[in-house]
Design a protein around this motif. Sequence first.
Motif, PDB file in Angstrom:
ATOM      1  N   ILE A 257       0.839  -1.197   0.000  1.00  0.00           N
ATOM      2  CA  ILE A 257       0.000   0.000   0.000  1.00  0.00           C
ATOM      3  C   ILE A 257       0.879   1.254   0.000  1.00  0.00           C
ATOM      4  O   ILE A 257       0.542   2.260  -0.623  1.00  0.00           O
ATOM      5  CB  ILE A 257      -0.948   0.006   1.211  1.00  0.00           C
ATOM      6  CG1 ILE A 257      -1.955  -1.134   1.088  1.00  0.00           C
ATOM      7  CG2 ILE A 257      -1.698   1.333   1.335  1.00  0.00           C
ATOM      8  CD1 ILE A 257      -2.914  -1.005  -0.077  1.00  0.00           C
ATOM      9  N   HIS A 258       2.011   1.193   0.706  1.00  0.00           N
ATOM     10  CA  HIS A 258       2.926   2.341   0.766  1.00  0.00           C
ATOM     11  C   HIS A 258       4.366   1.894   0.557  1.00  0.00           C
ATOM     12  O   HIS A 258       4.733   0.756   0.887  1.00  0.00           O
ATOM     13  CB  HIS A 258       2.849   3.025   2.140  1.00  0.00           C
ATOM     14  CG  HIS A 258       1.769   4.045   2.265  1.00  0.00           C
ATOM     15  ND1 HIS A 258       1.946   5.378   1.948  1.00  0.00           N
ATOM     16  CD2 HIS A 258       0.485   3.932   2.669  1.00  0.00           C
ATOM     17  CE1 HIS A 258       0.817   6.040   2.158  1.00  0.00           C
ATOM     18  NE2 HIS A 258      -0.087   5.185   2.598  1.00  0.00           N
ATOM     19  N   TYR A 259       5.163   2.801   0.069  1.00  0.00           N
ATOM     20  CA  TYR A 259       6.615   2.659   0.173  1.00  0.00           C
ATOM     21  C   TYR A 259       6.965   2.774   1.646  1.00  0.00           C
ATOM     22  O   TYR A 259       6.475   3.660   2.356  1.00  0.00           O
ATOM     23  CB  TYR A 259       7.304   3.768  -0.621  1.00  0.00           C
ATOM     24  CG  TYR A 259       8.815   3.687  -0.615  1.00  0.00           C
ATOM     25  CD1 TYR A 259       9.502   3.043  -1.642  1.00  0.00           C
ATOM     26  CD2 TYR A 259       9.560   4.258   0.421  1.00  0.00           C
ATOM     27  CE1 TYR A 259      10.893   2.973  -1.640  1.00  0.00           C
ATOM     28  CE2 TYR A 259      10.942   4.189   0.430  1.00  0.00           C
ATOM     29  CZ  TYR A 259      11.604   3.543  -0.599  1.00  0.00           C
ATOM     30  OH  TYR A 259      12.969   3.464  -0.580  1.00  0.00           O
ATOM     31  N   SER A 260       7.816   1.891   2.128  1.00  0.00           N
ATOM     32  CA  SER A 260       8.182   1.869   3.543  1.00  0.00           C
ATOM     33  C   SER A 260       9.515   2.586   3.763  1.00  0.00           C
ATOM     34  O   SER A 260      10.542   2.185   3.208  1.00  0.00           O
ATOM     35  CB  SER A 260       8.298   0.417   4.029  1.00  0.00           C
ATOM     36  OG  SER A 260       8.947   0.358   5.283  1.00  0.00           O
ATOM     37  N   LYS A 261       9.478   3.644   4.576  1.00  0.00           N
ATOM     38  CA  LYS A 261      10.728   4.324   4.912  1.00  0.00           C
ATOM     39  C   LYS A 261      11.665   3.393   5.669  1.00  0.00           C
ATOM     40  O   LYS A 261      12.883   3.438   5.487  1.00  0.00           O
ATOM     41  CB  LYS A 261      10.440   5.569   5.755  1.00  0.00           C
ATOM     42  CG  LYS A 261       9.959   6.766   4.958  1.00  0.00           C
ATOM     43  CD  LYS A 261       9.846   7.993   5.847  1.00  0.00           C
ATOM     44  CE  LYS A 261       9.453   9.225   5.062  1.00  0.00           C
ATOM     45  NZ  LYS A 261       9.319  10.421   5.932  1.00  0.00           N
ATOM     46  N   GLU A 262      11.105   2.570   6.552  1.00  0.00           N
ATOM     47  CA  GLU A 262      11.938   1.639   7.313  1.00  0.00           C
ATOM     48  C   GLU A 262      12.634   0.658   6.377  1.00  0.00           C
ATOM     49  O   GLU A 262      13.783   0.277   6.598  1.00  0.00           O
ATOM     50  CB  GLU A 262      11.073   0.872   8.320  1.00  0.00           C
ATOM     51  CG  GLU A 262      11.874  -0.069   9.213  1.00  0.00           C
ATOM     52  CD  GLU A 262      11.013  -0.863  10.182  1.00  0.00           C
ATOM     53  OE1 GLU A 262      11.573  -1.748  10.866  1.00  0.00           O
ATOM     54  OE2 GLU A 262       9.793  -0.610  10.254  1.00  0.00           O
ATOM     55  N   GLY A 263      11.943   0.249   5.319  1.00  0.00           N
ATOM     56  CA  GLY A 263      12.532  -0.712   4.381  1.00  0.00           C
ATOM     57  C   GLY A 263      13.644  -0.110   3.546  1.00  0.00           C
ATOM     58  O   GLY A 263      14.628  -0.792   3.237  1.00  0.00           O
ATOM     59  N   GLY A 264      13.493   1.159   3.168  1.00  0.00           N
ATOM     60  CA  GLY A 264      14.525   1.805   2.369  1.00  0.00           C
ATOM     61  C   GLY A 264      14.662   1.189   0.985  1.00  0.00           C
ATOM     62  O   GLY A 264      13.870   0.337   0.572  1.00  0.00           O
ATOM     63  N   PRO A 265      15.696   1.573   0.246  1.00  0.00           N
ATOM     64  CA  PRO A 265      15.857   1.127  -1.145  1.00  0.00           C
ATOM     65  C   PRO A 265      15.955  -0.388  -1.304  1.00  0.00           C
ATOM     66  O   PRO A 265      15.529  -0.926  -2.319  1.00  0.00           O
ATOM     67  CB  PRO A 265      17.160   1.812  -1.594  1.00  0.00           C
ATOM     68  CG  PRO A 265      17.312   2.971  -0.679  1.00  0.00           C
ATOM     69  CD  PRO A 265      16.733   2.548   0.638  1.00  0.00           C
ATOM     70  N   GLY A 266      16.517  -1.064  -0.303  1.00  0.00           N
ATOM     71  CA  GLY A 266      16.738  -2.502  -0.447  1.00  0.00           C
ATOM     72  C   GLY A 266      15.572  -3.378  -0.053  1.00  0.00           C
ATOM     73  O   GLY A 266      15.599  -4.592  -0.300  1.00  0.00           O
ATOM     74  N   HIS A 267      14.539  -2.801   0.568  1.00  0.00           N
ATOM     75  CA  HIS A 267      13.446  -3.624   1.078  1.00  0.00           C
ATOM     76  C   HIS A 267      12.084  -3.010   0.766  1.00  0.00           C
ATOM     77  O   HIS A 267      11.223  -2.861   1.631  1.00  0.00           O
ATOM     78  CB  HIS A 267      13.607  -3.844   2.586  1.00  0.00           C
ATOM     79  CG  HIS A 267      14.814  -4.659   2.932  1.00  0.00           C
ATOM     80  ND1 HIS A 267      16.054  -4.098   3.149  1.00  0.00           N
ATOM     81  CD2 HIS A 267      14.974  -5.998   3.067  1.00  0.00           C
ATOM     82  CE1 HIS A 267      16.927  -5.045   3.418  1.00  0.00           C
ATOM     83  NE2 HIS A 267      16.295  -6.209   3.373  1.00  0.00           N
ATOM     84  N   ASN A 268      11.921  -2.657  -0.495  1.00  0.00           N
ATOM     85  CA  ASN A 268      10.630  -2.237  -1.034  1.00  0.00           C
ATOM     86  C   ASN A 268      10.477  -2.861  -2.412  1.00  0.00           C
ATOM     87  O   ASN A 268      11.469  -3.117  -3.112  1.00  0.00           O
ATOM     88  CB  ASN A 268      10.537  -0.715  -1.154  1.00  0.00           C
ATOM     89  CG  ASN A 268      10.086  -0.051   0.140  1.00  0.00           C
ATOM     90  OD1 ASN A 268       8.907  -0.083   0.482  1.00  0.00           O
ATOM     91  ND2 ASN A 268      11.037   0.547   0.854  1.00  0.00           N
ATOM     92  N   SER A 269       9.252  -3.111  -2.803  1.00  0.00           N
ATOM     93  CA  SER A 269       8.978  -3.672  -4.122  1.00  0.00           C
ATOM     94  C   SER A 269       9.202  -2.610  -5.199  1.00  0.00           C
ATOM     95  O   SER A 269       9.284  -1.413  -4.904  1.00  0.00           O
ATOM     96  CB  SER A 269       7.540  -4.189  -4.175  1.00  0.00           C
ATOM     97  OG  SER A 269       7.364  -5.264  -3.264  1.00  0.00           O
ATOM     98  N   PRO A 270       9.271  -3.025  -6.463  1.00  0.00           N
ATOM     99  CA  PRO A 270       9.382  -2.036  -7.552  1.00  0.00           C
ATOM    100  C   PRO A 270       8.190  -1.069  -7.535  1.00  0.00           C
ATOM    101  O   PRO A 270       7.081  -1.433  -7.130  1.00  0.00           O
ATOM    102  CB  PRO A 270       9.372  -2.909  -8.818  1.00  0.00           C
ATOM    103  CG  PRO A 270       9.838  -4.255  -8.352  1.00  0.00           C
ATOM    104  CD  PRO A 270       9.337  -4.411  -6.960  1.00  0.00           C
ATOM    105  N   ASP A 271       8.413   0.153  -7.977  1.00  0.00           N
ATOM    106  CA  ASP A 271       7.377   1.192  -7.928  1.00  0.00           C
ATOM    107  C   ASP A 271       6.019   0.763  -8.491  1.00  0.00           C
ATOM    108  O   ASP A 271       4.977   1.116  -7.924  1.00  0.00           O
ATOM    109  CB  ASP A 271       7.858   2.451  -8.654  1.00  0.00           C
ATOM    110  CG  ASP A 271       8.904   3.223  -7.844  1.00  0.00           C
ATOM    111  OD1 ASP A 271       9.211   2.793  -6.708  1.00  0.00           O
ATOM    112  OD2 ASP A 271       9.414   4.238  -8.350  1.00  0.00           O
ATOM    113  N   PRO A 272       5.954   0.017  -9.609  1.00  0.00           N
ATOM    114  CA  PRO A 272       4.625  -0.357 -10.133  1.00  0.00           C
ATOM    115  C   PRO A 272       3.800  -1.221  -9.176  1.00  0.00           C
ATOM    116  O   PRO A 272       2.581  -1.321  -9.345  1.00  0.00           O
ATOM    117  CB  PRO A 272       4.965  -1.127 -11.413  1.00  0.00           C
ATOM    118  CG  PRO A 272       6.292  -0.613 -11.825  1.00  0.00           C
ATOM    119  CD  PRO A 272       7.030  -0.364 -10.541  1.00  0.00           C
ATOM    120  N   LEU A 273       4.438  -1.829  -8.176  1.00  0.00           N
ATOM    121  CA  LEU A 273       3.736  -2.682  -7.227  1.00  0.00           C
ATOM    122  C   LEU A 273       3.401  -1.950  -5.924  1.00  0.00           C
ATOM    123  O   LEU A 273       2.950  -2.573  -4.963  1.00  0.00           O
ATOM    124  CB  LEU A 273       4.567  -3.926  -6.902  1.00  0.00           C
ATOM    125  CG  LEU A 273       4.974  -4.813  -8.088  1.00  0.00           C
ATOM    126  CD1 LEU A 273       5.710  -6.051  -7.585  1.00  0.00           C
ATOM    127  CD2 LEU A 273       3.773  -5.225  -8.928  1.00  0.00           C
TER     128      LEU A 273
END
Length: 365
Positions: free
Chosen positions: A310-326
Amino acid sequence: MKPQSSLPAASSHGKRNDVARCLLFTLLAIGLLSTCAAGAPAPTEKKPLEVYFVDVEGGQATLFVTPEKESLLIDTGWPGNNGRDADRIVAAAKMAGLSKIDYVLLTHFHMDHTGGAPQLVERIPVGAFIDHGPNREPGDQPTEQVWEAYQKMLTETKIKRIIARVGDVLPLKGIHVEVVSSDGAVLAKPLNSGGAMNPACATTEKRPADQTENARSLGTLLTFGKVRILDLGDLTWDKELDMVCPVNRLGAVDVFVVSHHGWSQSDSPALLAAITPRISIMDNGENKGGSPATWDIVHNAPKLEDFWQIHYSKEGGPGHNSPDPLIANLLGADAGNYLKLTVWPDGRMEVFNSRTQAAKHYAAH
């Protein structure tokens, strides 16, 4: 006596006329057959189940709408915020063609799951509430406040309340919804597709029993045609292991609503190895959920095709978020974008991202 004359031989002109007539009749017959075939109605495709993952900023609000237009809302998001979460739920209901919500299931009494209930009933009729029973965390003031507001709302509105136990099947037409966890109890016997030993239990960390409302979460397995969807609310790591170790009582699912917003108190390796989802969808916020270790467990699950957020996770950062289309909502302004899952009885699925206006299709297995 004149000899009797024989019938005159056909002329070449007469032969040509016969051939032309035969050809004309043949073309007319072919045209008639083609017209009949084109006019015949195509087999009616069975209507799908629609599931709206409403953005309630790190809480949960998931709306299921059956082909019969019966509806089940799992959780109501936060209170306050000028009714933001209730308004977003009502907007999703209107998109689905609903004028009421038949059932609202509250997984547990934490503020991000039940807090929005009073505001919701001010905006749209609700047929019944479903919960696990009494608040089991009376020492936590915010949780007690949410519980008291819920009880007050039930008293004032006279809306029906159903207390669900493990093994109960919810009275919803068009979809089979079975309770697999409630008030600290979990499945004792395997479901039809469960029963196998779970090797991942041997390498999964064992944790102490959780004492909060999270461990009391009312979890459900929803079956529509060939597709199974698992939603355990915020059920904790220790309760997950009780359900899938050493025997996997759940079996495989197609869609997993990631537990506890992707925080590290839930989503154990043993659970993900047991359910092997094709699609996972995480109800996280920009500043809540999506812990890197948990993201890895979900992302690396066997057979996973896509991990939606549902959101990009700040805690996850670049290495632990799905690609933008997802991802429905990227960093920045709060747009309230949602994800919509569509499920057909034959096993086909589709996820639509309201931010990108694009959908991804999944073939039936």
